[in-house]
Design a protein around this motif. Structure first.
Motif, PDB file in Angstrom:
ATOM      1  N   UNK A   1       0.814  -1.223   0.000  1.00  0.00           N
ATOM      2  CA  UNK A   1       0.000   0.000   0.000  1.00  0.00           C
ATOM      3  C   UNK A   1       0.842   1.266   0.000  1.00  0.00           C
ATOM      4  N   UNK A   2       2.162   1.105  -0.008  1.00  0.00           N
ATOM      5  CA  UNK A   2       3.036   2.280  -0.076  1.00  0.00           C
ATOM      6  C   UNK A   2       3.594   2.721   1.261  1.00  0.00           C
ATOM      7  N   UNK A   3       3.443   1.894   2.293  1.00  0.00           N
ATOM      8  CA  UNK A   3       3.947   2.270   3.617  1.00  0.00           C
ATOM      9  C   UNK A   3       5.444   2.545   3.599  1.00  0.00           C
ATOM     10  N   UNK A   4       6.185   1.715   2.875  1.00  0.00           N
ATOM     11  CA  UNK A   4       7.643   1.879   2.830  1.00  0.00           C
ATOM     12  C   UNK A   4       8.050   3.199   2.217  1.00  0.00           C
TER      13      UNK A   4
ATOM     14  N   UNK B   1      -5.619   0.762  -0.178  1.00  0.00           N
ATOM     15  CA  UNK B   1      -5.485   0.457  -1.603  1.00  0.00           C
ATOM     16  C   UNK B   1      -6.279  -0.821  -1.879  1.00  0.00           C
ATOM     17  N   UNK B   2      -7.075  -0.884  -2.972  1.00  0.00           N
ATOM     18  CA  UNK B   2      -7.807  -2.124  -3.298  1.00  0.00           C
ATOM     19  C   UNK B   2      -6.854  -3.308  -3.467  1.00  0.00           C
ATOM     20  N   UNK B   3      -7.280  -4.480  -3.027  1.00  0.00           N
ATOM     21  CA  UNK B   3      -6.409  -5.650  -3.042  1.00  0.00           C
ATOM     22  C   UNK B   3      -5.927  -6.023  -4.448  1.00  0.00           C
TER      23      UNK B   3
ATOM     24  N   UNK C   1      -1.028  -6.410  -8.133  1.00  0.00           N
ATOM     25  CA  UNK C   1      -0.234  -5.945  -9.282  1.00  0.00           C
ATOM     26  C   UNK C   1       1.055  -5.279  -8.813  1.00  0.00           C
ATOM     27  N   UNK C   2       0.949  -4.474  -7.784  1.00  0.00           N
ATOM     28  CA  UNK C   2       2.121  -3.762  -7.266  1.00  0.00           C
ATOM     29  C   UNK C   2       3.202  -4.720  -6.782  1.00  0.00           C
TER      30      UNK C   2
ATOM     31  N   UNK D   1      -5.833   7.611   1.151  1.00  0.00           N
ATOM     32  CA  UNK D   1      -5.995   6.867  -0.099  1.00  0.00           C
ATOM     33  C   UNK D   1      -4.626   6.652  -0.744  1.00  0.00           C
ATOM     34  N   UNK D   2      -4.166   5.399  -0.726  1.00  0.00           N
ATOM     35  CA  UNK D   2      -2.838   5.086  -1.246  1.00  0.00           C
ATOM     36  C   UNK D   2      -2.747   4.979  -2.752  1.00  0.00           C
ATOM     37  N   UNK D   3      -3.874   5.176  -3.460  1.00  0.00           N
ATOM     38  CA  UNK D   3      -3.827   5.101  -4.926  1.00  0.00           C
ATOM     39  C   UNK D   3      -3.509   6.457  -5.555  1.00  0.00           C
ATOM     40  N   UNK D   4      -3.496   7.517  -4.750  1.00  0.00           N
ATOM     41  CA  UNK D   4      -3.156   8.844  -5.271  1.00  0.00           C
ATOM     42  C   UNK D   4      -1.667   8.928  -5.588  1.00  0.00           C
TER      43      UNK D   4
END
Length: 214
Positions: A11-14, A111-113, A118-119, A197-200
């Protein structure tokens, strides 16, 4: 400033944790990095961790809590710290409160699963340096080769699609109780809790974080 980042793998935490660490001059403590270091060192505990991770399971609370307890008592954490990937369960959250480390902020990245799948499954890593690429979002100049050394890139065991699916299923089971706990802590005035929102775009998320941490 003591901050917790919550979110499923990928989800972009890192990425956001690195930004927060540099922006606010506090150490970023990643349980994932600590666990991978233990595996790399091939200690007895590292071999146990490796076996668990390869099965897509979560490492036990006892192992993770002991690693965290030792880390946050070091001198560089006196003025605050950022926890990336801990607590992951309600029991770990209770553990933090039990050892009297007051948390100021909790940020949850959402973030949607399917996007997470994909990430993570597209990630490629240069094992020696830890440099991370992505087949779609950040491809190397030459396919499957590190930009600097030209060495082969690898797929980490816990980034393989079967393992990712298993990790997400495990995450679903423990997520709701943990979030309910922190929402309740917010209502009691013990912490400040924000969902992001982690998709931004990365820069947009940076602004949202700065607004939250004012």
């Amino acid at each position: 400033m003591r901050i917790i980042l919550i979110g499923a793998p990928g989800t972009g935490k890192g990425t956001q944790g690195t930004f927060i660490s540099e922006r606010y001059k506090i150490p970023k403590i990643s349980t994932g990095d600590m666990l991978r270091e233990a595996v790399h060192l091939k200690t007895n505990i590292g071999r146990i961790i490796k076996n668990v991770i390869e099965k897509g399971k979560l490492v036990s609370n006892e192992i993770v809590c002991n690693l965290i307890a030792k880390r946050i008592q070091k001198k560089d954490c006196i003025n605050g710290f950022l926890l990336d990937g801990f607590p992951r369960t309600l029991e770990q959250a209770y553990y933090l409160s039990k050892i009297n480390f007051k948390i100021d902020y909790v940020l949850e990245f959402m973030v949607p699963f399917q996007s997470i799948l994909e990430r993570i499954s597209g990630r490629r890593v240069h094992a020696a340096s830890g440099r991370i690429y992505h087949v779609k979002f950040k491809p190397p100049k030459i396919q499957n080769k590190d930009d600097i050394t030209g060495q082969e890139l690898i797929i980490r065991e816990d980034d393989k699609i079967e393992s990712v699916i298993q990790r997400l299923e495990e995450y679903k089971k423990i997520h709701d109780p943990l979030i309910k706990y922190y929402i309740n802590q917010k209502k009691m005035g013990n912490i400040k809790f924000f969902q992001i929102n982690g998709t931004n775009s990365v820069s947009f998320i940076h602004k949202k974080i700065e607004q939250a941490l004012k």
